[in-house]
Motif scaffolding. Structure first.
Motif, PDB file in Angstrom:
ATOM      1  N   LYS A  63       0.740  -1.224   0.049  1.00 21.85           N
ATOM      2  CA  LYS A  63      -0.062  -0.073   0.106  1.00 21.85           C
ATOM      3  C   LYS A  63       1.069   1.336  -0.012  1.00 21.85           C
ATOM      4  CE  LYS A  63      -4.355  -1.966   0.850  1.00 21.85           C
ATOM      5  NZ  LYS A  63      -3.839  -3.259   0.070  1.00 21.85           N
ATOM      6  N   GLU A  64       1.698   1.255   0.864  1.00 21.49           N
ATOM      7  CA  GLU A  64       2.503   2.580   1.275  1.00 21.49           C
ATOM      8  C   GLU A  64       3.625   2.806  -0.008  1.00 21.49           C
ATOM      9  OE1 GLU A  64       4.309   2.791   5.206  1.00 21.49           O
ATOM     10  OE2 GLU A  64       2.718   1.331   5.732  1.00 21.49           O
ATOM     11  N   PRO A  65       4.168   3.940  -0.320  1.00 21.47           N
ATOM     12  CA  PRO A  65       5.284   4.306  -1.189  1.00 21.47           C
ATOM     13  C   PRO A  65       6.505   3.567  -0.415  1.00 21.47           C
ATOM     14  CG  PRO A  65       4.009   6.276  -0.673  1.00 21.47           C
ATOM     15  CD  PRO A  65       3.353   5.241  -0.023  1.00 21.47           C
ATOM     16  N   VAL A  66       7.462   3.435  -1.024  1.00 20.51           N
ATOM     17  CA  VAL A  66       8.762   2.885  -0.669  1.00 20.51           C
ATOM     18  C   VAL A  66       9.881   3.871  -1.116  1.00 20.51           C
ATOM     19  CG1 VAL A  66      10.574   1.181  -0.505  1.00 20.51           C
ATOM     20  CG2 VAL A  66       7.892   0.762  -0.605  1.00 20.51           C
ATOM     21  N   LYS A  67      10.712   4.254  -0.259  1.00 13.93           N
ATOM     22  CA  LYS A  67      12.118   4.999  -0.531  1.00 13.93           C
ATOM     23  C   LYS A  67      12.914   4.724   0.291  1.00 13.93           C
ATOM     24  CE  LYS A  67      12.848   9.796  -1.921  1.00 13.93           C
ATOM     25  NZ  LYS A  67      12.151  11.157  -1.705  1.00 13.93           N
ATOM     26  N   ILE A  68      13.756   3.827  -0.184  1.00 16.49           N
ATOM     27  CA  ILE A  68      14.763   3.119   0.764  1.00 16.49           C
ATOM     28  C   ILE A  68      16.092   2.818   0.074  1.00 16.49           C
ATOM     29  CG2 ILE A  68      13.289   1.703   2.355  1.00 16.49           C
ATOM     30  CD1 ILE A  68      14.784  -0.723   0.389  1.00 16.49           C
ATOM     31  N   ILE A  69      17.300   2.824   0.959  1.00 13.52           N
ATOM     32  CA  ILE A  69      18.617   2.479   0.607  1.00 13.52           C
ATOM     33  C   ILE A  69      18.796   1.268   1.379  1.00 13.52           C
ATOM     34  CG2 ILE A  69      18.979   4.458  -0.668  1.00 13.52           C
ATOM     35  CD1 ILE A  69      21.356   4.507   1.565  1.00 13.52           C
ATOM     36  N   CYS A  70      19.672   0.310   0.945  1.00 18.35           N
ATOM     37  CA  CYS A  70      20.248  -0.641   1.962  1.00 18.35           C
ATOM     38  C   CYS A  70      21.421  -1.149   1.516  1.00 18.35           C
ATOM     39  CB  CYS A  70      19.323  -2.132   1.798  1.00 18.35           C
ATOM     40  SG  CYS A  70      19.953  -3.542   2.467  1.00 18.35           S
ATOM     41  N   PRO A  71      22.478  -0.613   2.582  1.00 17.20           N
ATOM     42  CA  PRO A  71      23.873  -1.217   2.398  1.00 17.20           C
ATOM     43  C   PRO A  71      24.039  -2.401   3.145  1.00 17.20           C
ATOM     44  CG  PRO A  71      23.665   0.411   4.267  1.00 17.20           C
ATOM     45  CD  PRO A  71      22.190   0.166   3.625  1.00 17.20           C
ATOM     46  N   GLY A  72      25.110  -3.391   2.608  1.00 17.81           N
ATOM     47  CA  GLY A  72      25.160  -4.400   3.287  1.00 17.81           C
ATOM     48  C   GLY A  72      26.250  -5.343   2.417  1.00 17.81           C
TER      49      GLY A  72
END
Ligand code: DAH
Length: 345
Positions: free
Chosen positions: A187-196
């Protein structure tokens, strides 16, 4: 008078014992012996009853005088021992200001951490959330929900460390896309980064490492377009390689994006004129990206007729190697302080 001789010999013995006492403990023993309950003076006092009336006060006075002398010597000796102890302590605790000091070697964050932090800061500034995911991942998230079913030939692009049939060491940070979208419930918008950290079954050499670092990015919303992707990539390219940089997108293929692109940045070394770093092309390939494949959106609960998004994945070592002209990826993992210390944050 016999008693007077007796007193004198006690005094002489006491004087000698006090003189020889080496410590407070020994001195206290001497005091107990000569002035305590069982001292020779007590024997004299007891024998007083045998003396004449005239003799008694004389002997009493002599005894008291003798005891007082001994007490005085003991007090003097106590002071002497105390002074010695203080002198010794001062000597022992003296600070030698000429002694060389201890050298401290303050640590510094690893270059890969520095670059990750820098990139994170830029994205946080653009309103992104920083996510994390497990390094031990399930096949379903690492491959299947990213549009890479079991028999998909593109699985060969990422030689995988399997733990069992369903569990593996993640080969990229892309499964965090899946985890985040599932978490948001479609449902919600997504705005992410993921380092790893990520893992591949590669033979380690100057350009391959079985473990390396990536930063994944994902934006999903109702009106996200490829222009947003391009603008975002330009910001990050300039942040990393300088404000004069340009980018170009070349068509490519990733199962999880459609269309997919390889992103090149104009060479920071020669400004695009051509040099050994950009292999005379003026451009350097830095990352993969694209518009999120509808199958990926749907697999994680997003209606692909309503939502669309873009994604990108960048190798942190590659950025570091380009930026600092490092020619062997193994340098990041050998913990050689001579290498690490060149990148003081
Ligand atoms: N996961 C890819 C890899 O490790 C990198 C990548 C490419 C990530 C394109 C993306 C993307 O999110 O859109 O090779």
């Amino acid at each position: 008078m016999a008693i007077k001789d007796q007193l004198n010999s006690i005094k002489e013995a006491a004087k000698k014992a006090i003189k020889e006492a080496q410590s407070m403990v020994e001195l206290n023993d001497v005091k107990a012996k000569f002035l305590g309950k069982k001292s020779a003076f007590n024997d004299i006092m007891k024998s007083m009853k045998d003396l004449s009336k005239e003799e008694r006060p004389v002997v009493g006075k002599e005894t008291n005088l003798a005891k007082r002398d001994i007490q005085t010597w003991i007090d003097d000796k106590r002071q002497e021992l105390h002074d010695l102890e203080v002198a010794k302590q001062i000597e022992e605790e003296t600070v030698d200001v000429t002694m060389p000091g201890k050298e401290f070697h303050p640590g510094t964050t690893h270059l890969l951490t520095q670059i990750t932090d820098e990139i994170e800061d830029v994205f946080i500034g653009m309103g992104y959330e920083v996510m994390e995911g497990p390094e031990m991942e399930i096949d379903e998230y690492n491959f299947e929900k990213l549009n890479l079913p079991k028999d998909h030939p593109a699985r060969d692009m990422q030689d995988t460390f399997y733990i069992n049939d369903t569990v593996l060491l993640r080969t990229h940070t892309s499964p965090v896309q899946v985890r985040t979208m599932l978490e948001k419930g479609g449902k919600e918008p997504v705005k992410i980064i993921c380092p790893g950290k990520v893992y591949r079954r590669d033979e380690d050499d100057a350009t391959h490492s079985h473990q390396f670092m990536q930063i994944e990015g994902l934006v999903v919303d109702k009106d996200t377009t490829m222009a947003d992707l391009k603008g975002t990539l330009l910001v990050i390219a300039r942040e990393m390689f300088g404000q004069n940089r340009e980018i170009r997108l070349r068509p490519s293929y990733f199962p999880f994006t459609e269309p997919s692109v390889e992103v090149d940045v104009s060479c920071h070394n020669c400004n695009g004129a051509g040099c050994h770093i950009c292999k005379q092309t003026g451009w350097i390939e830095v990352l993969g990206a694209g518009m999120v494949n509808n199958n990926v959106l749907e697999a994680s609960g997003y209606d692909s007729t309503v939502y669309q998004g873009f994604a990108f994945g960048v190798g942190v070592e590659r950025i570091a190697m380009l930026k600092y002209k490092i020619n062997d990826i193994r340098q990041f993992y050998t913990n050689d302080l001579r290498f690490n210390k060149q990148f003081k944050s």
